[in-house]
Design an enzyme around this catalytic site. Sequence first.
Site, PDB file in Angstrom:
ATOM      1  N   GLU A   1      39.487  68.528  51.692  1.00 45.85           N
ATOM      2  CA  GLU A   1      38.973  67.508  50.775  1.00 45.85           C
ATOM      3  C   GLU A   1      38.581  66.242  51.528  1.00 45.85           C
ATOM      4  O   GLU A   1      39.428  65.602  52.161  1.00 45.85           O
ATOM      5  CB  GLU A   1      40.045  67.150  49.731  1.00 45.85           C
TER       6      GLU A   1
ATOM      7  N   GLU B   1      43.453  64.038  38.209  1.00 45.37           N
ATOM      8  CA  GLU B   1      44.275  63.375  39.222  1.00 45.37           C
ATOM      9  C   GLU B   1      43.969  61.879  39.176  1.00 45.37           C
ATOM     10  O   GLU B   1      43.171  61.367  39.956  1.00 45.37           O
ATOM     11  CB  GLU B   1      44.009  63.928  40.622  1.00 45.37           C
TER      12      GLU B   1
END
Length: 254
Positions: free
Chosen positions: A137, A234
């Site tokens: 990521e 998130e």
Amino acid sequence: MPRFAANLTRMFTELQMFDRFAAAAEAGFAGVEILFPYDLAAPQMYRAAVKAGVEIVLINAPPPNWAGGPRGFAAIPGNETRFRHDFERSLRVAEALRARHVHIMAGKATGALAMQTYVENLKWAAQRAPHTSLTIEPLNQTDHPGYFLSGYDMAADVIDRVGAPNVGLQLDTYHAQIITGDMQGVWAKHASLVRHIQIAGHPGRHEPDIGTLDHSGFFLDLDAKGYRGWVSAEYEPARTTVSGLDWLRRAGQP
């Protein structure tokens, strides 16, 4: 609409961890992710997830170093032995939790040697855990200065160099917007590499319906392009977690 998961590290924090699974299920989430599930007993967490009827979608690797050391070091030259040792622990936890994805954190580094180290560590991890989905990521340099993996074209290059079918891209809409100014463009360009998606509003990393990003349109595009992975919330709730879930209800969840 996509399958939505709740990040239990950031959400429902007014509850003890073992109670957050049921709270997420009651709110309408079908899955959960836990960034660093290393301080609690994995079997007990898994039982809590099963009892609540939610899937554990993702954890981060390696375990964090709370003594001031790096929380990721897959790209840091000289840390190869430590990476392999700590990855083994992460793998054991992921297996105990039946976690779908393991996000491997690159850490702070720069240069060609860091790239070589990162690729070699990812190749090793992919071979060590061929049946585990591993994700990488990009993180933005404003919130995470010095983080090695800081761009999506760079991530695509890393995935190509690793050349393993179980290594894919984790797209976080908040990071994508800060890095490129065009989150939708990142998705359009790199959709074929994306294994897992995280969402949050921009700016502020609050609920996805707060700020500049059109997440409702993004969800429709995910369906149109046939995305079958999870979409994890998130974010840091602006108030309480439950009071900020209008976006989830509008997305067609209970």
